[in-house]
Design a protein around this motif. Structure first.
Motif, PDB file in Angstrom:
ATOM      1  N   ALA A 132      49.588  63.121  71.276  1.00  0.00           N
ATOM      2  CA  ALA A 132      50.426  62.777  72.422  1.00  0.00           C
ATOM      3  C   ALA A 132      49.831  63.332  73.719  1.00  0.00           C
ATOM      4  CB  ALA A 132      51.838  63.309  72.211  1.00  0.00           C
ATOM      5  N   ILE A 133      49.350  64.556  73.673  1.00  0.00           N
ATOM      6  CA  ILE A 133      48.718  65.171  74.852  1.00  0.00           C
ATOM      7  C   ILE A 133      47.430  64.429  75.203  1.00  0.00           C
ATOM      8  CG2 ILE A 133      47.573  67.260  75.703  1.00  0.00           C
ATOM      9  CD1 ILE A 133      49.605  68.858  73.962  1.00  0.00           C
ATOM     10  N   LYS A 134      46.671  64.083  74.175  1.00  0.00           N
ATOM     11  CA  LYS A 134      45.384  63.409  74.378  1.00  0.00           C
ATOM     12  C   LYS A 134      45.562  62.075  75.090  1.00  0.00           C
ATOM     13  CE  LYS A 134      42.652  63.604  70.894  1.00  0.00           C
ATOM     14  NZ  LYS A 134      42.091  63.358  69.537  1.00  0.00           N
ATOM     15  N   PHE A 135      46.635  61.344  74.745  1.00  0.00           N
ATOM     16  CA  PHE A 135      46.815  59.993  75.283  1.00  0.00           C
ATOM     17  C   PHE A 135      47.839  59.920  76.429  1.00  0.00           C
ATOM     18  CE2 PHE A 135      45.320  59.317  70.881  1.00  0.00           C
ATOM     19  CZ  PHE A 135      44.111  58.700  71.200  1.00  0.00           C
ATOM     20  N   SER A 136      48.258  61.090  76.935  1.00  0.00           N
ATOM     21  CA  SER A 136      49.188  61.127  78.073  1.00  0.00           C
ATOM     22  C   SER A 136      48.422  61.347  79.373  1.00  0.00           C
ATOM     23  CB  SER A 136      50.210  62.257  77.894  1.00  0.00           C
ATOM     24  OG  SER A 136      51.099  61.947  76.838  1.00  0.00           O
ATOM     25  N   PHE A 137      49.004  60.850  80.466  1.00  0.00           N
ATOM     26  CA  PHE A 137      48.385  61.008  81.781  1.00  0.00           C
ATOM     27  C   PHE A 137      48.875  62.295  82.438  1.00  0.00           C
ATOM     28  CE2 PHE A 137      48.600  56.420  80.996  1.00  0.00           C
ATOM     29  CZ  PHE A 137      47.253  56.078  81.139  1.00  0.00           C
ATOM     30  N   SER A 138      48.059  62.849  83.287  1.00  0.00           N
ATOM     31  CA  SER A 138      48.430  64.048  84.043  1.00  0.00           C
ATOM     32  C   SER A 138      49.694  63.757  84.844  1.00  0.00           C
ATOM     33  CB  SER A 138      47.287  64.435  84.980  1.00  0.00           C
ATOM     34  OG  SER A 138      47.650  65.536  85.777  1.00  0.00           O
ATOM     35  N   GLY A 139      50.633  64.701  84.793  1.00  0.00           N
ATOM     36  CA  GLY A 139      51.891  64.543  85.518  1.00  0.00           C
ATOM     37  C   GLY A 139      52.987  63.877  84.714  1.00  0.00           C
ATOM     38  N   SER A 140      52.682  63.463  83.498  1.00  0.00           N
ATOM     39  CA  SER A 140      53.699  62.815  82.668  1.00  0.00           C
ATOM     40  C   SER A 140      54.379  63.840  81.760  1.00  0.00           C
ATOM     41  CB  SER A 140      53.072  61.692  81.823  1.00  0.00           C
ATOM     42  OG  SER A 140      52.158  62.212  80.883  1.00  0.00           O
ATOM     43  N   LYS A 141      55.182  63.367  80.840  1.00  0.00           N
ATOM     44  CA  LYS A 141      55.887  64.282  79.946  1.00  0.00           C
ATOM     45  C   LYS A 141      55.843  63.772  78.507  1.00  0.00           C
ATOM     46  CE  LYS A 141      60.325  62.107  81.052  1.00  0.00           C
ATOM     47  NZ  LYS A 141      61.677  62.322  81.620  1.00  0.00           N
ATOM     48  N   ILE A 142      56.113  64.697  77.579  1.00  0.00           N
ATOM     49  CA  ILE A 142      56.192  64.389  76.150  1.00  0.00           C
ATOM     50  C   ILE A 142      57.505  64.962  75.637  1.00  0.00           C
ATOM     51  CG2 ILE A 142      55.190  64.814  73.867  1.00  0.00           C
ATOM     52  CD1 ILE A 142      52.455  65.058  75.312  1.00  0.00           C
ATOM     53  N   ILE A 143      58.268  64.152  74.902  1.00  0.00           N
ATOM     54  CA  ILE A 143      59.590  64.581  74.421  1.00  0.00           C
ATOM     55  C   ILE A 143      59.574  64.679  72.904  1.00  0.00           C
ATOM     56  CG2 ILE A 143      62.047  64.039  74.350  1.00  0.00           C
ATOM     57  CD1 ILE A 143      61.597  62.357  76.912  1.00  0.00           C
ATOM     58  N   ILE A 144      59.946  65.851  72.387  1.00  0.00           N
ATOM     59  CA  ILE A 144      60.046  66.063  70.933  1.00  0.00           C
ATOM     60  C   ILE A 144      61.521  66.176  70.571  1.00  0.00           C
ATOM     61  CG2 ILE A 144      59.405  67.518  68.973  1.00  0.00           C
ATOM     62  CD1 ILE A 144      57.557  68.108  72.138  1.00  0.00           C
ATOM     63  N   GLU A 145      61.948  65.400  69.585  1.00  0.00           N
ATOM     64  CA  GLU A 145      63.337  65.439  69.140  1.00  0.00           C
ATOM     65  C   GLU A 145      63.405  65.576  67.626  1.00  0.00           C
ATOM     66  OE1 GLU A 145      66.294  62.966  71.875  1.00  0.00           O
ATOM     67  OE2 GLU A 145      64.691  61.691  71.096  1.00  0.00           O
ATOM     68  N   SER A 168      42.503  53.459  56.104  1.00  0.00           N
ATOM     69  CA  SER A 168      41.333  54.336  55.988  1.00  0.00           C
ATOM     70  C   SER A 168      40.022  53.557  56.052  1.00  0.00           C
ATOM     71  CB  SER A 168      41.399  55.136  54.683  1.00  0.00           C
ATOM     72  OG  SER A 168      41.438  54.274  53.568  1.00  0.00           O
ATOM     73  N   GLU A 169      40.071  52.262  55.725  1.00  0.00           N
ATOM     74  CA  GLU A 169      38.850  51.461  55.723  1.00  0.00           C
ATOM     75  C   GLU A 169      38.402  51.098  57.139  1.00  0.00           C
ATOM     76  OE1 GLU A 169      39.403  48.073  53.255  1.00  0.00           O
ATOM     77  OE2 GLU A 169      39.757  49.245  51.438  1.00  0.00           O
ATOM     78  N   THR A 170      39.342  50.969  58.071  1.00  0.00           N
ATOM     79  CA  THR A 170      38.970  50.591  59.431  1.00  0.00           C
ATOM     80  C   THR A 170      38.496  51.796  60.250  1.00  0.00           C
ATOM     81  OG1 THR A 170      41.262  50.864  60.179  1.00  0.00           O
ATOM     82  CG2 THR A 170      40.573  48.671  59.477  1.00  0.00           C
ATOM     83  N   HIS A 171      38.901  53.007  59.855  1.00  0.00           N
ATOM     84  CA  HIS A 171      38.508  54.246  60.545  1.00  0.00           C
ATOM     85  C   HIS A 171      38.744  54.100  62.050  1.00  0.00           C
ATOM     86  CE1 HIS A 171      36.619  58.175  60.670  1.00  0.00           C
ATOM     87  NE2 HIS A 171      35.841  57.762  61.655  1.00  0.00           N
ATOM     88  N   PHE A 172      39.974  53.779  62.429  1.00  0.00           N
ATOM     89  CA  PHE A 172      40.294  53.518  63.830  1.00  0.00           C
ATOM     90  C   PHE A 172      40.440  54.813  64.620  1.00  0.00           C
ATOM     91  CE2 PHE A 172      43.589  53.010  67.124  1.00  0.00           C
ATOM     92  CZ  PHE A 172      42.949  52.080  67.929  1.00  0.00           C
ATOM     93  N   SER A 173      39.824  54.857  65.799  1.00  0.00           N
ATOM     94  CA  SER A 173      40.007  55.984  66.715  1.00  0.00           C
ATOM     95  C   SER A 173      39.957  55.442  68.144  1.00  0.00           C
ATOM     96  CB  SER A 173      38.924  57.058  66.509  1.00  0.00           C
ATOM     97  OG  SER A 173      37.637  56.518  66.761  1.00  0.00           O
ATOM     98  N   LYS A 174      40.464  56.246  69.078  1.00  0.00           N
ATOM     99  CA  LYS A 174      40.582  55.774  70.461  1.00  0.00           C
ATOM    100  C   LYS A 174      40.380  56.953  71.399  1.00  0.00           C
ATOM    101  CE  LYS A 174      43.787  52.981  73.245  1.00  0.00           C
ATOM    102  NZ  LYS A 174      45.057  52.224  73.218  1.00  0.00           N
ATOM    103  N   TYR A 175      39.781  56.702  72.559  1.00  0.00           N
ATOM    104  CA  TYR A 175      39.556  57.758  73.531  1.00  0.00           C
ATOM    105  C   TYR A 175      40.851  58.085  74.277  1.00  0.00           C
ATOM    106  CZ  TYR A 175      34.513  57.484  72.896  1.00  0.00           C
ATOM    107  OH  TYR A 175      33.250  57.530  72.358  1.00  0.00           O
ATOM    108  N   GLY A 176      41.024  59.381  74.586  1.00  0.00           N
ATOM    109  CA  GLY A 176      42.197  59.821  75.326  1.00  0.00           C
ATOM    110  C   GLY A 176      42.083  59.516  76.800  1.00  0.00           C
ATOM    111  N   THR A 177      43.088  59.958  77.573  1.00  0.00           N
ATOM    112  CA  THR A 177      43.112  59.665  79.009  1.00  0.00           C
ATOM    113  C   THR A 177      42.014  60.403  79.769  1.00  0.00           C
ATOM    114  OG1 THR A 177      44.804  61.388  79.232  1.00  0.00           O
ATOM    115  CG2 THR A 177      45.561  59.107  79.076  1.00  0.00           C
ATOM    116  N   ASN A 178      41.517  61.492  79.215  1.00  0.00           N
ATOM    117  CA  ASN A 178      40.386  62.204  79.813  1.00  0.00           C
ATOM    118  C   ASN A 178      39.125  62.007  78.976  1.00  0.00           C
ATOM    119  OD1 ASN A 178      41.898  63.087  81.907  1.00  0.00           O
ATOM    120  ND2 ASN A 178      42.067  65.228  81.235  1.00  0.00           N
ATOM    121  N   ASN A 179      39.076  60.857  78.279  1.00  0.00           N
ATOM    122  CA  ASN A 179      37.941  60.510  77.397  1.00  0.00           C
ATOM    123  C   ASN A 179      37.781  61.472  76.230  1.00  0.00           C
ATOM    124  OD1 ASN A 179      37.048  58.152  78.780  1.00  0.00           O
ATOM    125  ND2 ASN A 179      36.109  59.453  80.351  1.00  0.00           N
TER     126      ASN A 179
END
Length: 380
Positions: free
Chosen positions: A283-296, A326-337
């Motif tokens: 969540a931190i990796k894919f969030s933008f600076s100044g935003s928020k993350i909510i845990i419930e 697991s076969e696709t091994h998907f990954s993605k870059y965060g907001t700060n790469n």
């Protein structure tokens, strides 16, 4: 020589037991099979056939049905009841061709039938077909064993690498954490502080990857045991939340923990914490600076459901479909790469399932993602 299964066969490596009480039949079969380079063994009655089969383990048996003393059906039944030789295919040689006889033959373990008097070309073709099946099965077993050894070697390598690197990297991580927390850009200079902060983040990510890799290897090889116990979920997650509050602040992201209710669950506390750590890290990796993350944390039916919601990059439907494969091994870059291995979510899904719960998500590209995982409530 090539067969219809495209398996190269050296027929001289295969032995065939011919069982018939008529000597002329035995001699004829021996000549036909020897011409194909098979090793031919013979027996003139049922008891002799059983004895030879147990001692020499032929690859194929050509078995006459109508024999004095013990019929071919009886011989086959005894052989198929013996675990050491029951795998050996049997072709019945018989003048019996009624439906009842054929059904009886297959019931006692026949792989094929050849009618007497037999056609020479037909006999050779049917024998070659059975041998080709045997050869193919041996290749499959050989390749399966080689694959098992390769996988075992790979898993052992992963485990050794992750285990041996985890301790020294953990020490480095602690030192860098301490430096980042006790120093400021004013003390060591803006450029040096940015380098120190970058090294700290990279070390955190590498440590998480190694920890996930070690746990993933253990769970895939059956060496990670689920330890079920009763524990208070909100308190356990609060500890993880406090650690990641420091990480999120460096990216100017606000973490909000919107759960005060005491919720007792039954599961593996370490696995639950691992799931929470990975979801918060993502969540931190894919969030933008100044935003928020909510845990419930909420009770829904007989389950406790933890949600981690961000307002970051989000995912397309296509990306979501690849996420837990697991076969696709998907990954993605965060907001700060920030780079990801894609392993963390696979591990989370596996851990949630092992705890008799589940893990799922809701996401919209450009608007953020919410990941959920469930744990059974206590006494459930």
């Amino acid at each position: 020589m090539s067969t219809d299964l495209n398996v190269e066969i050296n027929y001289s490596e295969y032995s065939i037991l011919v069982v018939d009480d008529v000597i002329s039949n035995v001699l004829l079969l021996k000549v036909l099979l020897a011409a194909q380079k098979f090793n031919v063994i013979t027996a003139s009655n049922g008891m002799e056939a059983i004895d030879i089969t147990k001692k020499q383990q032929p690859d194929l048996i050509l078995l006459d049905v109508m024999m004095p003393g013990m019929s071919g059906f009886e011989v086959a039944q005894k052989l198929k009841n013996d675990p050491e030789v029951q795998h050996i295919p049997i072709i019945f040689l018989t003048a019996l061709n009624s439906t009842a006889d054929i059904v009886t033959g297959f019931k006692v373990g026949a792989n094929d039938f050849i009618s007497k008097p037999f056609n020479k070309e037909e006999l050779v073709i049917r024998v070659n077909h059975q041998i080709s099946l045997i050869a193919a099965k041996r290749i499959i077993l050989q390749k399966t064993e080689e694959l098992k050894k390769t996988i075992q070697g790979r898993d052992k390598m992963y485990s050794v690498i992750a285990h041996d690197l985890r301790s020294p990297l953990g020490s480095i991580k602690m030192v860098l954490n301490m430096f980042v927390m006790t120093m400021s850009p004013q003390m060591i200079g803006e450029e040096q502080y940015e380098m120190l902060d970058s090294a700290n983040k990279s070390t955190e990510e590498l440590f998480t990857l190694l920890d996930n890799l070690l746990k993933w290897t253990k769970t895939q090889t059956g060496r990670l045991t689920v330890v079920f116990q009763d524990f208070e979920l909100v308190k356990s997650i609060s500890g993880v939340f406090e650690i990641f509050s420091l990480v999120s602040s460096s990216k100017n992201i606000e973490l909000i923990f919107d759960s005060n209710e005491e919720i007792n669950v039954r599961g593996d506390i370490d696995m639950v914490k691992t799931i929470t750590r990975n979801l918060l890290s993502n969540a931190i990796k894919f969030s933008f600076s100044g935003s928020k993350i909510i845990i419930e944390v909420k009770k829904i039916g007989n389950m406790a459901v933890v949600s981690v919601k961000d307002f970051g990059k989000g995912m397309s439907q296509e990306e979501q479909q690849k996420l837990f494969n697991s076969e696709t091994h998907f990954s993605k870059y965060g907001t700060n790469n920030e780079e990801g291995s894609g392993l963390g979510l696979l591990l989370c899904k596996d851990f949630a399932t092992k705890n008799r719960g589940d893990l799922w998500l809701q996401s919209e590209e450009g608007k953020g993602s919410t990941f959920f995982f469930s744990v059974p409530l206590k006494d459930n």
